[in-house]
Design a protein around this motif. Sequence first.
Motif, PDB file in Angstrom:
ATOM      1  N   ILE A  19       0.838  -1.198   0.000  1.00 38.32           N
ATOM      2  CA  ILE A  19       0.000   0.000   0.000  1.00 38.32           C
ATOM      3  C   ILE A  19       0.872   1.247   0.000  1.00 38.32           C
ATOM      4  O   ILE A  19       0.640   2.193  -0.764  1.00 38.32           O
ATOM      5  N   LEU A  20       1.897   1.262   0.842  1.00 37.80           N
ATOM      6  CA  LEU A  20       2.805   2.406   0.906  1.00 37.80           C
ATOM      7  C   LEU A  20       3.506   2.627  -0.431  1.00 37.80           C
ATOM      8  O   LEU A  20       3.577   3.760  -0.927  1.00 37.80           O
ATOM      9  N   ARG A  23       1.055   4.080  -3.010  1.00 43.06           N
ATOM     10  CA  ARG A  23       0.812   5.518  -2.786  1.00 43.06           C
ATOM     11  C   ARG A  23       2.006   6.365  -3.223  1.00 43.06           C
ATOM     12  O   ARG A  23       1.841   7.426  -3.818  1.00 43.06           O
ATOM     13  N   ILE A  26       2.045   6.457  -7.124  1.00 41.74           N
ATOM     14  CA  ILE A  26       1.010   7.348  -7.653  1.00 41.74           C
ATOM     15  C   ILE A  26       1.364   8.802  -7.370  1.00 41.74           C
ATOM     16  O   ILE A  26       1.187   9.680  -8.218  1.00 41.74           O
ATOM     17  N   GLY A  27       1.898   9.080  -6.185  1.00 41.27           N
ATOM     18  CA  GLY A  27       2.327  10.441  -5.865  1.00 41.27           C
ATOM     19  C   GLY A  27       3.438  10.924  -6.777  1.00 41.27           C
ATOM     20  O   GLY A  27       3.432  12.066  -7.239  1.00 41.27           O
ATOM     21  N   HIS A  45      -9.232   8.375  -7.697  1.00 38.58           N
ATOM     22  CA  HIS A  45      -9.697   7.562  -6.564  1.00 38.58           C
ATOM     23  C   HIS A  45     -10.536   6.391  -7.036  1.00 38.58           C
ATOM     24  O   HIS A  45     -11.562   6.074  -6.463  1.00 38.58           O
ATOM     25  N   TYR A  60      -9.010   1.612   2.237  1.00 34.24           N
ATOM     26  CA  TYR A  60      -7.878   2.396   1.782  1.00 34.24           C
ATOM     27  C   TYR A  60      -8.145   2.802   0.344  1.00 34.24           C
ATOM     28  O   TYR A  60      -8.385   1.973  -0.510  1.00 34.24           O
ATOM     29  N   ASP A  61      -8.134   4.104   0.077  1.00 34.34           N
ATOM     30  CA  ASP A  61      -8.264   4.611  -1.281  1.00 34.34           C
ATOM     31  C   ASP A  61      -6.895   4.968  -1.802  1.00 34.34           C
ATOM     32  O   ASP A  61      -6.145   5.688  -1.148  1.00 34.34           O
ATOM     33  N   ILE A  62      -6.583   4.442  -2.945  1.00 34.68           N
ATOM     34  CA  ILE A  62      -5.271   4.703  -3.545  1.00 34.68           C
ATOM     35  C   ILE A  62      -5.451   5.576  -4.745  1.00 34.68           C
ATOM     36  O   ILE A  62      -6.306   5.423  -5.529  1.00 34.68           O
TER      37      ILE A  62
END
Length: 62
Positions: A19-20, A23, A26-27, A45, A60-62
């Motif tokens: 998950i990290l 994120r 995507i960032g 989203h 959790y929204d990614i």
Amino acid sequence: MKEPKSLSAAMIFSIPFMILNGRMTIGAIHIFSSISFNEFGLPSHSISITLHSKNMDRTYDI
């Protein structure tokens, strides 16, 4: 830090890291690229992960 004793434990312990990393990826795409996800047909989203357990429900929204 000890290694997990089974493959299933290793997979469960790796979920927060997945998950990290998702994120952060995507960032980085949003920061460094002018291409938006809407151009690929993905609304913002659009990815959601829901974990259910006896004690808690988390989304959790990614």
